[in-house]
Design a protein around this motif. Structure first.
Motif, PDB file in Angstrom:
ATOM      1  N   GLU A  69      39.223  84.768  -1.202  1.00  0.00           N
ATOM      2  CA  GLU A  69      39.695  85.596  -2.312  1.00  0.00           C
ATOM      3  C   GLU A  69      39.329  87.066  -2.106  1.00  0.00           C
ATOM      4  O   GLU A  69      40.138  87.960  -2.345  1.00  0.00           O
ATOM      5  CB  GLU A  69      39.096  85.096  -3.631  1.00  0.00           C
ATOM      6  N   GLY A  70      38.096  87.302  -1.655  1.00  0.00           N
ATOM      7  CA  GLY A  70      37.659  88.675  -1.440  1.00  0.00           C
ATOM      8  C   GLY A  70      38.449  89.373  -0.360  1.00  0.00           C
ATOM      9  O   GLY A  70      38.953  90.496  -0.564  1.00  0.00           O
ATOM     10  N   PHE A  71      38.583  88.727   0.794  1.00  0.00           N
ATOM     11  CA  PHE A  71      39.332  89.333   1.897  1.00  0.00           C
ATOM     12  C   PHE A  71      40.798  89.532   1.507  1.00  0.00           C
ATOM     13  O   PHE A  71      41.391  90.581   1.783  1.00  0.00           O
ATOM     14  CB  PHE A  71      39.251  88.455   3.146  1.00  0.00           C
ATOM     15  N   GLY A  72      41.368  88.527   0.864  1.00  0.00           N
ATOM     16  CA  GLY A  72      42.774  88.616   0.500  1.00  0.00           C
ATOM     17  C   GLY A  72      43.057  89.711  -0.524  1.00  0.00           C
ATOM     18  O   GLY A  72      44.086  90.378  -0.469  1.00  0.00           O
ATOM     19  N   THR A  73      42.123  89.916  -1.435  1.00  0.00           N
ATOM     20  CA  THR A  73      42.322  90.908  -2.493  1.00  0.00           C
ATOM     21  C   THR A  73      42.085  92.325  -2.011  1.00  0.00           C
ATOM     22  O   THR A  73      42.778  93.262  -2.423  1.00  0.00           O
ATOM     23  CB  THR A  73      41.379  90.608  -3.675  1.00  0.00           C
ATOM     24  N   LEU A  74      41.117  92.513  -1.123  1.00  0.00           N
ATOM     25  CA  LEU A  74      40.691  93.866  -0.756  1.00  0.00           C
ATOM     26  C   LEU A  74      41.228  94.354   0.587  1.00  0.00           C
ATOM     27  O   LEU A  74      41.025  95.514   0.940  1.00  0.00           O
ATOM     28  CB  LEU A  74      39.161  93.923  -0.725  1.00  0.00           C
ATOM     29  N   ALA A  75      41.916  93.503   1.317  1.00  0.00           N
ATOM     30  CA  ALA A  75      42.334  93.854   2.681  1.00  0.00           C
ATOM     31  C   ALA A  75      43.179  95.125   2.728  1.00  0.00           C
ATOM     32  O   ALA A  75      43.099  95.901   3.681  1.00  0.00           O
ATOM     33  CB  ALA A  75      43.101  92.694   3.306  1.00  0.00           C
ATOM     34  N   GLU A  76      43.987  95.367   1.721  1.00  0.00           N
ATOM     35  CA  GLU A  76      44.876  96.537   1.711  1.00  0.00           C
ATOM     36  C   GLU A  76      44.402  97.601   0.729  1.00  0.00           C
ATOM     37  O   GLU A  76      45.186  98.444   0.285  1.00  0.00           O
ATOM     38  CB  GLU A  76      46.302  96.092   1.385  1.00  0.00           C
ATOM     39  N   LEU A  77      43.109  97.609   0.433  1.00  0.00           N
ATOM     40  CA  LEU A  77      42.572  98.548  -0.552  1.00  0.00           C
ATOM     41  C   LEU A  77      42.645  99.989  -0.076  1.00  0.00           C
ATOM     42  O   LEU A  77      42.867 100.902  -0.864  1.00  0.00           O
ATOM     43  CB  LEU A  77      41.112  98.173  -0.859  1.00  0.00           C
ATOM     44  N   GLY A  78      42.470 100.222   1.208  1.00  0.00           N
ATOM     45  CA  GLY A  78      42.432 101.578   1.734  1.00  0.00           C
ATOM     46  C   GLY A  78      41.017 102.127   1.729  1.00  0.00           C
ATOM     47  O   GLY A  78      40.057 101.406   1.453  1.00  0.00           O
ATOM     48  N   PRO A  79      40.840 103.411   2.011  1.00  0.00           N
ATOM     49  CA  PRO A  79      39.499 103.998   2.061  1.00  0.00           C
ATOM     50  C   PRO A  79      38.765 103.814   0.734  1.00  0.00           C
ATOM     51  O   PRO A  79      39.351 104.024  -0.338  1.00  0.00           O
ATOM     52  CB  PRO A  79      39.754 105.482   2.341  1.00  0.00           C
ATOM     53  N   ALA A  80      37.507 103.429   0.813  1.00  0.00           N
ATOM     54  CA  ALA A  80      36.741 103.168  -0.412  1.00  0.00           C
ATOM     55  C   ALA A  80      35.293 103.585  -0.222  1.00  0.00           C
ATOM     56  O   ALA A  80      34.779 103.630   0.905  1.00  0.00           O
ATOM     57  CB  ALA A  80      36.811 101.682  -0.782  1.00  0.00           C
ATOM     58  N   VAL A  81      34.656 103.886  -1.330  1.00  0.00           N
ATOM     59  CA  VAL A  81      33.234 104.198  -1.322  1.00  0.00           C
ATOM     60  C   VAL A  81      32.546 103.219  -2.268  1.00  0.00           C
ATOM     61  O   VAL A  81      33.041 102.942  -3.357  1.00  0.00           O
ATOM     62  CB  VAL A  81      32.966 105.659  -1.740  1.00  0.00           C
ATOM     63  N   GLY A  82      31.411 102.673  -1.820  1.00  0.00           N
ATOM     64  CA  GLY A  82      30.635 101.782  -2.659  1.00  0.00           C
ATOM     65  C   GLY A  82      29.602 102.577  -3.447  1.00  0.00           C
ATOM     66  O   GLY A  82      28.934 103.455  -2.898  1.00  0.00           O
ATOM     67  N   VAL A  83      29.493 102.273  -4.730  1.00  0.00           N
ATOM     68  CA  VAL A  83      28.517 102.948  -5.591  1.00  0.00           C
ATOM     69  C   VAL A  83      27.583 101.895  -6.187  1.00  0.00           C
ATOM     70  O   VAL A  83      28.038 100.962  -6.855  1.00  0.00           O
ATOM     71  CB  VAL A  83      29.197 103.746  -6.720  1.00  0.00           C
ATOM     72  N   PHE A  84      26.288 102.037  -5.918  1.00  0.00           N
ATOM     73  CA  PHE A  84      25.280 101.137  -6.455  1.00  0.00           C
ATOM     74  C   PHE A  84      24.492 101.851  -7.561  1.00  0.00           C
ATOM     75  O   PHE A  84      24.394 103.075  -7.581  1.00  0.00           O
ATOM     76  CB  PHE A  84      24.299 100.698  -5.368  1.00  0.00           C
ATOM     77  N   GLY A  85      23.894 101.081  -8.444  1.00  0.00           N
ATOM     78  CA  GLY A  85      23.053 101.671  -9.480  1.00  0.00           C
ATOM     79  C   GLY A  85      22.732 100.658 -10.561  1.00  0.00           C
ATOM     80  O   GLY A  85      23.344  99.591 -10.649  1.00  0.00           O
ATOM     81  N   SER A  86      21.781 101.000 -11.396  1.00  0.00           N
ATOM     82  CA  SER A  86      21.259 100.074 -12.395  1.00  0.00           C
ATOM     83  C   SER A  86      22.252  99.769 -13.511  1.00  0.00           C
ATOM     84  O   SER A  86      22.954 100.661 -14.006  1.00  0.00           O
ATOM     85  CB  SER A  86      19.985 100.651 -13.009  1.00  0.00           C
ATOM     86  N   ALA A  87      22.254  98.495 -13.932  1.00  0.00           N
ATOM     87  CA  ALA A  87      23.033  98.091 -15.094  1.00  0.00           C
ATOM     88  C   ALA A  87      22.384  98.552 -16.390  1.00  0.00           C
ATOM     89  O   ALA A  87      23.008  98.499 -17.459  1.00  0.00           O
ATOM     90  CB  ALA A  87      23.182  96.569 -15.114  1.00  0.00           C
ATOM     91  N   ARG A  88      21.132  99.019 -16.333  1.00  0.00           N
ATOM     92  CA  ARG A  88      20.385  99.353 -17.545  1.00  0.00           C
ATOM     93  C   ARG A  88      20.480 100.826 -17.942  1.00  0.00           C
ATOM     94  O   ARG A  88      19.901 101.239 -18.938  1.00  0.00           O
ATOM     95  CB  ARG A  88      18.917  98.972 -17.344  1.00  0.00           C
TER      96      ARG A  88
END
Length: 260
Positions: A69-88
Motif C-alpha cells: 500500500e505504501g509503495f503503491g500510494t507514494l511511488a508517483e509522489l514526486g520530490p518530498a521532504v519529511g518533517v518530524f516533530g512532537s505531537a504534543r
C-alpha cells in the motif's frame, strides 16, 4: 523379520518413518511436530478458531500489505521532504508557527510534505503545505493515544508497524526537517542518521529546527560519543542547526549528494 536398514538396529522401529514426516512448504516437520490434520483441512474447517489471525505467519501478510500500500500510494509522489516533530506541541507554541512556515515554504518550493499525520508539529507542517496548495501527506501509526490523521492531510496512510512507516519516510523523502520533539522524534532522527552513516541509504540532508532546543544534543554528541571515538569526526556534520525555516528548506532544495 526384515533386514535392518541403514542406521537402524535389529528388532527396532526406524528412526524416521514416512508417516512421521511431513513437508509444509519449505518447512519439514517430524515426529511430534507433525500435525494430525493437513493445512487444507484446517482452512476448510468451519469450527476452526480464529486465533490464527494473530499468529506470526499471518502478521507477515499484514506487513507485506503495508509495504504494498505504501509503495503503491507514494511511488508517483514526486520530490518530498519529511518533517518530524512532537505531537504534543500546541498551536500557541512558537514551534507550531515554525512548522507551519516550514510546510508552506516546502510546498512553495515544489516539495510534497510528509509527516506522521498526527497533531502538534506534524499538523503544523501539514497545515502549511495545505494552505500553500501543496501536497500534504500523513503517514499515521496505530497507537492507543493517537486520534487519527489531522485535518490538513490530503493523502494519508495508516500503518500498524513502525518499521513499515519508517521505510516510507526514508524512501520518499529527499531530506528531513526535524522540529522539537520527544522519543518518537528522536527515534526517527537517529534512524535517519544511522542509515546515512552506515550507507544503507543514499545520504540526505537533515536539518534541526530550533537552536535552543537542539544545541544541547549536539554538544553532548561532541563531548560524549565523538570524543570517545564512538562516532566519526564527520557524523555530527550530517546535522544542520537553524532557526530559519527558509534556510531549512533551502538546504533540502540545494543539497547535492557527495560525489554526484
Amino acid at each position: 523379520m526384515t533386514e535392518p536398514g541403514p542406521g537402524e538396529k535389529p528388532d527396532e522401529e526406524p528412526l524416521v518413518r514416512r508417516d512421521t514426516e511431513r513437508r509444509s512448504g519449505p518447512v519439514t516437520l517430524r515426529r511430534k511436530r507433525v500435525p494430525e490434520t493437513t493445512t487444507d483441512q484446517r482452512l476448510l474447517d468451519r469450527k476452526q478458531p480464529t486465533d490464527w489471525l494473530h499468529a506470526d505467519p499471518w502478521r507477515v501478510m499484514r506487513i507485506q500489505s503495508e509495504f504494498v500500500e505504501g509503495f503503491g500510494t507514494l511511488a508517483e509522489l514526486g520530490p518530498a521532504v519529511g518533517v518530524f516533530g512532537s505531537a504534543r506541541i500546541l498551536p500557541d507554541d512558537p514551534a507550531y508557527a515554525m512548522g507551519v512556515e516550514v510546510g508552506r515554504l516546502a510546498a512553495e518550493a515544489g516539495f510534497a510534505v510528509i509527516t506522521g499525520g498526527g497533531p502538534g508539529a506534524m499538523e503544523a507542517a501539514n497545515k502549511g503545505a495545505f494552505e500553500a496548495g501543496g501536497t500534504s501527506v500523513g503517514l499515521g501509526i496505530e497507537l492507543p493515544f493517537e486520534t487519527g490523521l489531522n485535518p490538513y492531510v490530503d493523502l494519508g496512510i495508516n500503518f500498524r508497524y513502525f518499521f513499515a512507516r519508517k521505510t516510507m519516510f526514508v524512501k520518499y523523502s529527499r531530506g528531513f526537517i526535524v522540529l522539537p520533539g520527544g522519543y518518537g522524534t528522536l527515534d526517527e532522527l537517529f534512524e535517519a542518521l544511522t542509515l546515512a552513516q552506515t550507507r544503507k541509504v543514499t545520504e540526505f540532508p537533515i536539518v534541526l529546527m530550533g537552536t535552543r532546543y537542539w544545541q544541547g544534543l549536539l554538544d553532548w554528541l561532541g563531548d560524549g560519543p565523538q570524543a570517545k571515538g564512538m562516532i566519526g569526526p564527520g557524523d555530527i556534520e550530517r546535522l544542520t542547526l537553524t532557526d530559519d525555516p527558509a534556510e531549512a528548506v533551502k538546504i533540502i532544495q540545494t543539497y547535492e549528494e557527495p560525489g554526484a
